[in-house]
Design a protein around this motif. Structure first.
Motif, mmCIF file in Angstrom:
data_model
loop_
_atom_site.group_PDB
_atom_site.id
_atom_site.type_symbol
_atom_site.label_atom_id
_atom_site.label_comp_id
_atom_site.label_asym_id
_atom_site.label_seq_id
_atom_site.Cartn_x
_atom_site.Cartn_y
_atom_site.Cartn_z
ATOM 1 N N GLY A 96 0.784 -1.231 0.000
ATOM 2 C CA GLY A 96 0.000 0.000 0.000
ATOM 3 C C GLY A 96 0.815 1.280 0.000
ATOM 4 N N VAL A 97 2.129 1.190 -0.202
ATOM 5 C CA VAL A 97 2.989 2.371 -0.258
ATOM 6 C C VAL A 97 3.076 2.853 -1.702
ATOM 7 N N PHE A 98 2.990 4.161 -1.891
ATOM 8 C CA PHE A 98 3.083 4.768 -3.216
ATOM 9 C C PHE A 98 4.471 5.373 -3.388
ATOM 10 N N SER A 99 5.039 5.230 -4.571
ATOM 11 C CA SER A 99 6.347 5.797 -4.867
ATOM 12 C C SER A 99 6.310 6.446 -6.244
ATOM 13 N N GLY A 100 7.021 7.559 -6.365
ATOM 14 C CA GLY A 100 7.083 8.286 -7.620
ATOM 15 C C GLY A 100 8.516 8.398 -8.108
ATOM 16 N N TYR A 146 27.367 12.137 -12.138
ATOM 17 C CA TYR A 146 26.545 10.943 -11.953
ATOM 18 C C TYR A 146 25.075 11.350 -12.058
ATOM 19 N N PRO A 147 24.287 10.672 -12.903
ATOM 20 C CA PRO A 147 22.883 11.053 -13.068
ATOM 21 C C PRO A 147 22.002 10.508 -11.938
ATOM 22 N N GLU A 148 21.169 11.377 -11.389
ATOM 23 C CA GLU A 148 20.276 10.989 -10.297
ATOM 24 C C GLU A 148 18.867 11.486 -10.577
ATOM 25 N N SER A 149 17.894 10.595 -10.421
ATOM 26 C CA SER A 149 16.501 11.000 -10.586
ATOM 27 C C SER A 149 15.920 11.312 -9.214
ATOM 28 N N ALA A 150 14.795 11.965 -9.217
ATOM 29 C CA ALA A 150 14.101 12.251 -7.964
ATOM 30 C C ALA A 150 13.093 11.147 -7.694
ATOM 31 N N VAL A 151 12.938 10.846 -6.413
ATOM 32 C CA VAL A 151 12.013 9.823 -5.958
ATOM 33 C C VAL A 151 11.206 10.410 -4.811
ATOM 34 N N GLY A 152 9.965 9.999 -4.703
ATOM 35 C CA GLY A 152 9.131 10.436 -3.591
ATOM 36 C C GLY A 152 8.215 9.318 -3.155
ATOM 37 N N PHE A 153 7.869 9.314 -1.875
ATOM 38 C CA PHE A 153 7.003 8.280 -1.317
ATOM 39 C C PHE A 153 5.830 8.927 -0.610
ATOM 40 N N GLY A 154 4.762 8.161 -0.456
ATOM 41 C CA GLY A 154 3.610 8.674 0.263
ATOM 42 C C GLY A 154 2.582 7.607 0.550
ATOM 43 N N LYS A 155 1.599 7.993 1.353
ATOM 44 C CA LYS A 155 0.496 7.098 1.686
ATOM 45 C C LYS A 155 -0.602 7.148 0.627
ATOM 46 N N GLN A 205 -1.272 11.118 -4.611
ATOM 47 C CA GLN A 205 -1.018 12.559 -4.638
ATOM 48 C C GLN A 205 0.174 12.942 -3.763
ATOM 49 N N GLU A 206 0.283 12.291 -2.608
ATOM 50 C CA GLU A 206 1.406 12.585 -1.715
ATOM 51 C C GLU A 206 2.728 12.162 -2.362
ATOM 52 N N LEU A 242 3.340 11.942 -5.585
ATOM 53 C CA LEU A 242 3.589 12.884 -6.682
ATOM 54 C C LEU A 242 4.165 14.185 -6.145
ATOM 55 N N SER A 243 3.557 14.717 -5.111
ATOM 56 C CA SER A 243 4.023 15.969 -4.515
ATOM 57 C C SER A 243 5.443 15.836 -3.971
ATOM 58 N N GLU A 244 5.735 14.748 -3.276
ATOM 59 C CA GLU A 244 7.069 14.524 -2.726
ATOM 60 C C GLU A 244 8.114 14.351 -3.834
ATOM 61 N N THR A 245 7.737 13.686 -4.904
ATOM 62 C CA THR A 245 8.667 13.488 -6.019
ATOM 63 C C THR A 245 9.054 14.830 -6.638
ATOM 64 N N ILE A 246 8.074 15.680 -6.882
ATOM 65 C CA ILE A 246 8.350 17.002 -7.461
ATOM 66 C C ILE A 246 9.142 17.863 -6.482
ATOM 67 N N LYS A 247 8.777 17.821 -5.208
ATOM 68 C CA LYS A 247 9.526 18.558 -4.173
ATOM 69 C C LYS A 247 10.983 18.106 -4.154
ATOM 70 N N ASN A 248 11.209 16.803 -4.188
ATOM 71 C CA ASN A 248 12.575 16.283 -4.165
ATOM 72 C C ASN A 248 13.339 16.630 -5.444
ATOM 73 N N PHE A 249 12.652 16.667 -6.586
ATOM 74 C CA PHE A 249 13.286 17.081 -7.834
ATOM 75 C C PHE A 249 13.744 18.538 -7.713
ATOM 76 N N ASN A 250 12.874 19.391 -7.194
ATOM 77 C CA ASN A 250 13.223 20.805 -7.040
ATOM 78 C C ASN A 250 14.383 20.999 -6.071
ATOM 79 N N GLU A 251 14.425 20.214 -5.001
ATOM 80 C CA GLU A 251 15.548 20.305 -4.059
ATOM 81 C C GLU A 251 16.849 19.854 -4.708
ATOM 82 N N LEU A 252 16.798 18.780 -5.472
ATOM 83 C CA LEU A 252 17.973 18.295 -6.194
ATOM 84 C C LEU A 252 18.442 19.339 -7.206
#
Length: 113
Positions: free
Chosen positions: A43-47, A61-70, A73-74, A76-86
């Protein structure tokens, strides 16, 4: 239901529950990236992003952004947030006001995405 399957040699099952086009015109060389969201059998979501940022701090070194949530939508939001931080960590807007060029990114292999 697929979440309850118990199969020999299978440690985890995931299904793709969403694919999103994320437009970041002026930041990304082609204006957009894709984010895929998966749900696993617990039941864990990952982006995951289809764009990898080449790390200046780690010899490109190439790195993609990843995000997790319950929820989807969570994640997706975490993935974009982590991309912006990277992005801000590796290519701060003050130093790269025109955004990224093709030399700063690498796309995930299409067959993997």
């Amino acid at each position: 239901m697929w979440k309850n399957l118990s199969l020999k040699n299978v440690s985890k099952i995931e299904r793709c529950v969403g694919e999103y086009n994320i437009w970041m015109v002026g930041i990304l060389p082609y204006g957009k990236m894709k984010v895929k969201i998966y749900e696993d059998n617990s039941g864990v979501f990952s982006g995951y992003t289809d764009i990898n940022i080449k790390l200046r701090s780690d010899d490109n070194y190439p790195e993609s952004a990843v995000g997790f949530g319950k929820t989807q939508q969570e994640a997706l939001s975490e993935t974009i947030k982590n991309f912006n931080e990277l992005l801000e960590r590796e290519y701060p807007e003050e130093q790269f006001p025109e955004g990224l060029s093709e030399n700063h990114i690498e796309y995930t292999e299409p067959s993997d995405f």
